[in-house]
Design a protein around this motif. Structure first.
Motif, PDB file in Angstrom:
ATOM      1  N   GLN A   1       7.100 -10.002   6.618  1.00 47.68           N
ATOM      2  CA  GLN A   1       8.231  -9.079   6.524  1.00 47.68           C
ATOM      3  C   GLN A   1       7.927  -7.965   5.536  1.00 47.68           C
ATOM      4  N   GLY A   2       7.347  -8.309   4.407  1.00 45.12           N
ATOM      5  CA  GLY A   2       6.996  -7.298   3.407  1.00 45.12           C
ATOM      6  C   GLY A   2       5.994  -6.287   3.939  1.00 45.12           C
ATOM      7  N   GLU A   3       5.023  -6.760   4.710  1.00 42.35           N
ATOM      8  CA  GLU A   3       4.032  -5.845   5.286  1.00 42.35           C
ATOM      9  C   GLU A   3       4.673  -4.936   6.335  1.00 42.35           C
TER      10      GLU A   3
ATOM     11  N   ARG B   1       7.700 -14.330   4.634  1.00 41.40           N
ATOM     12  CA  ARG B   1       8.116 -13.296   3.665  1.00 41.40           C
ATOM     13  C   ARG B   1       7.034 -12.230   3.525  1.00 41.40           C
ATOM     14  N   TRP B   2       5.770 -12.675   3.512  1.00 41.11           N
ATOM     15  CA  TRP B   2       4.666 -11.721   3.402  1.00 41.11           C
ATOM     16  C   TRP B   2       4.631 -10.809   4.630  1.00 41.11           C
TER      17      TRP B   2
ATOM     18  N   TYR C   1      12.413  -9.340  13.453  1.00 47.07           N
ATOM     19  CA  TYR C   1      12.544  -8.315  12.413  1.00 47.07           C
ATOM     20  C   TYR C   1      13.282  -7.090  12.958  1.00 47.07           C
TER      21      TYR C   1
ATOM     22  N   VAL D   1       7.715  -3.890   6.337  1.00 45.82           N
ATOM     23  CA  VAL D   1       8.487  -2.900   5.577  1.00 45.82           C
ATOM     24  C   VAL D   1       7.541  -1.887   4.935  1.00 45.82           C
ATOM     25  N   LYS D   2       6.465  -2.387   4.321  1.00 49.09           N
ATOM     26  CA  LYS D   2       5.529  -1.516   3.595  1.00 49.09           C
ATOM     27  C   LYS D   2       4.931  -0.447   4.505  1.00 49.09           C
TER      28      LYS D   2
ATOM     29  N   ARG E   1       6.251   0.567   7.308  1.00 45.13           N
ATOM     30  CA  ARG E   1       7.329   1.162   8.117  1.00 45.13           C
ATOM     31  C   ARG E   1       7.043   0.959   9.608  1.00 45.13           C
TER      32      ARG E   1
ATOM     33  N   GLN F   1      14.993  -9.048   9.244  1.00 46.59           N
ATOM     34  CA  GLN F   1      14.362 -10.096   8.444  1.00 46.59           C
ATOM     35  C   GLN F   1      13.477 -10.955   9.319  1.00 46.59           C
TER      36      GLN F   1
ATOM     37  N   LYS G   1      -2.733   0.587   1.862  1.00 48.86           N
ATOM     38  CA  LYS G   1      -1.469   1.321   1.910  1.00 48.86           C
ATOM     39  C   LYS G   1      -1.306   2.188   3.161  1.00 48.86           C
TER      40      LYS G   1
ATOM     41  N   GLU H   1      -3.066  -5.951  -1.419  1.00 43.17           N
ATOM     42  CA  GLU H   1      -2.006  -5.092  -1.942  1.00 43.17           C
ATOM     43  C   GLU H   1      -2.441  -3.634  -2.022  1.00 43.17           C
TER      44      GLU H   1
END
Length: 88
Positions: free
Chosen positions: A38-40, A35-36, A79, A42-43, A45, A84, A7, A4
């Motif tokens: 997808q989150g990465e 889900r992880w 994605y 997004v995080k 970009r 998604q 960055k 986490e």
């Protein structure tokens, strides 16, 4: 440091080169892993990154998730198309 805490693309490069100590565990549940991922995406970009930045993110996802490059390419295409990452 934990996943986490990563960055920036530079931090990912340090992690991939082995100069950054990070504790991580591979998710065993596919839905949670998707889900992880997808989150990465997004995080970091992902869609706005340069070509080299996208390569770093893909290598990072390969290392942590354990998925192959073609599998991640398919997930990233999903994605890009739908916004998604889901199991079909």
């Amino acid at each position: 440091m934990k996943l986490e805490d990563l960055k920036t693309i530079d931090q990912l490069e340090d992690f991939l080169s082995g100069t950054q100590a990070v504790a991580f565990s591979v998710l065993s549940d596919k839905d949670a892993c998707y889900r992880w991922i997808q989150g990465e995406l997004v995080k970091f970009r992902y869609l706005q990154l340069s070509r080299s930045g996208k390569g770093v993110v893909i290598r990072y996802l390969m290392k942590v998730s354990g998925y192959s490059r073609p599998q991640l390419t398919r997930l990233i295409a999903q994605y890009r198309k739908t916004g998604q990452v889901k199991r079909r």
